[in-house]
Design a protein around this motif. Structure first.
Motif, PDB file in Angstrom:
ATOM      1  N   SER A   1     -28.898   4.170 -60.611  1.00 30.06           N
ATOM      2  CA  SER A   1     -28.079   4.763 -61.451  1.00 30.06           C
ATOM      3  C   SER A   1     -27.053   5.486 -60.442  1.00 30.06           C
ATOM      4  O   SER A   1     -27.520   6.140 -59.348  1.00 30.06           O
TER       5      SER A   1
ATOM      6  N   GLU B   1     -25.513   3.289 -65.493  1.00 32.03           N
ATOM      7  CA  GLU B   1     -26.829   3.137 -65.704  1.00 32.03           C
ATOM      8  C   GLU B   1     -27.596   1.565 -65.036  1.00 32.03           C
ATOM      9  O   GLU B   1     -26.677   0.714 -64.890  1.00 32.03           O
ATOM     10  N   SER B   2     -28.750   1.939 -64.188  1.00 30.03           N
ATOM     11  CA  SER B   2     -29.492   0.733 -63.926  1.00 30.03           C
ATOM     12  C   SER B   2     -28.827  -0.602 -63.428  1.00 30.03           C
ATOM     13  O   SER B   2     -28.560  -1.616 -64.001  1.00 30.03           O
TER      14      SER B   2
END
Length: 376
Positions: free
Chosen positions: A283, A300-301
């Motif tokens: 992230s 994110e991710s």
């Protein structure tokens, strides 16, 4: 208008130069031969500024990819100019090799850009300025700053490159460490400043903090250069004012354990990007300084990536993948695109720059034996 009449133009001179200021450097280089007034006009500060500002306003960015191939001792650094035309997926257009800098994985980090100029250096006292648009290259003179006489080894560490708007001067600031056999735990730290206007180095008083940084991103922002640093109270930001030639420090927006943090120029503001040290998914948090620290956004991710390398025009993020490929992540679509460029681990850089006619009082790439070749 008298000088321009030889070109057959009936347009006012001011309008002609306004039109010419919107052309790429490659075209302007050819047009120097049209008539002497044009050639002279292209070298004036007014025209150079007008041309550069037009490209800035229109976000006319060029991309330079730096990589490294081979073993850590005899491997070579290389540059690719990447296509930024729509639909060409950042394909490699041209390859560069700069023989002036030696072999080995730890040479040739790219600092900048600053007004279209790049600064290249190794850790063995070699520094050069490069305008990839005009293909002008300048090898900086060796420093005359005195080192401690009893030092047995001198290392040239992190470097900063920027512009002094008051004196119209380009400056390079670097940190130098001298080591002693009799006291290896107490090296001597110096800082020295190069001025393009005087073409010489001088010593600058250090701020008493330890710089622990690398040129992953451009960290020159509005007359200041920034480094990651460590003081008695922990991590902090060290800045250098290119006009006043003074150091100062700045606190981080937040401190996170097990996170890397990097400084960068984000749309003309100082930014800090954080990402986890470990894990197969990353992230990214971006904080921006605009009077105070504000979190700009979080991504994110993102799977299978190691490092952030830079932002593109619409917020896309260039990244180094886990298998050391150059990839582009689009936060709006979550698409992760492999751009087909590979380099050895931790040697990859991507530099976005705006074309510039700024002269650096150097020589042509041909004279410096910089090798150009078509991409494979």
């Amino acid at each position: 208008m008298q000088g321009l009449s030889k070109t057959g133009s009936d347009l006012p001179e001011v309008l002609v130069l306004e039109i010419l200021s919107k052309l790429p450097v490659k075209s302007l280089t050819r047009f120097r031969c049209v008539c002497k007034p044009w050639s002279c006009s292209f070298q004036t500060p007014v025209f150079i500024t007008k041309h550069h500002n037009y490209n800035l306003r229109n976000n006319n960015l060029n991309l330079l990819f730096k990589g490294f191939q081979g073993n850590t001792i005899d491997g070579l650094h290389y540059f690719y100019q990447l296509s930024t035309e729509k639909g060409q997926n950042f394909s490699a257009k041209q390859k560069f090799h700069i023989p002036y800098f030696g072999k080995g994985w730890n040479t040739l980090p790219v600092n900048g850009p600053c007004n279209g100029i790049l600064c290249l250096n190794d850790y063995e006292d070699k520094v050069a300025l490069w305008n990839p648009s005009t293909r002008e290259f300048k090898i900086l003179p060796q420093s005359s700053v005195q080192r401690p006489p009893s030092a047995y080894h001198t290392s040239f560490n992190d470097l900063g490159f920027g512009y002094d708007s008051q004196t119209d001067d380009y400056k390079v600031l670097r940190f130098v460490t001298s080591h002693f056999e009799e006291d290896s735990f107490n090296p001597n730290y110096q800082a020295e400043l190069y001025s393009l206007r005087s073409d010489s180095w001088k010593e600058i008083s250090t701020h008493g903090v330890f710089v622990c940084d690398g040129p992953l991103f451009n960290k020159y922002v509005n007359g200041f250069y920034y480094w990651q640093a460590a003081g008695d109270s922990g991590d902090l930001i060290l800045s250098f004012d290119m006009v006043n030639e003074k150091f100062s420090t700045l606190s981080l927006p937040i401190t996170l354990e097990h996170f890397y943090w990097h400084l960068l120029d984000f749309k003309g503001l100082l930014g800090v990007i954080y990402h986890p040290c470990e894990g197969t998914e990353k992230s990214f948090d971006l904080w921006v300084m605009n009077g105070s620290w504000t979190k700009q956004f979080t991504i994110e991710s993102v799977p299978g990536v190691e490092w952030p390398l830079g932002f593109w025009k619409n917020g896309e993020l260039f990244l180094e993948s886990s298998d050391h490929q150059l990839v582009l992540f689009d936060p709006s679509t979550r698409e992760l695109k492999n751009l087909g460029m590979h380099a050895e681990k931790d040697t990859m850089q991507i530099t976005a720059y705006v074309e510039s006619l700024v002269t650096i009082n150097g020589r042509s790439e041909y004279e410096e034996r910089i090798i150009h070749s078509a991409s494979n």
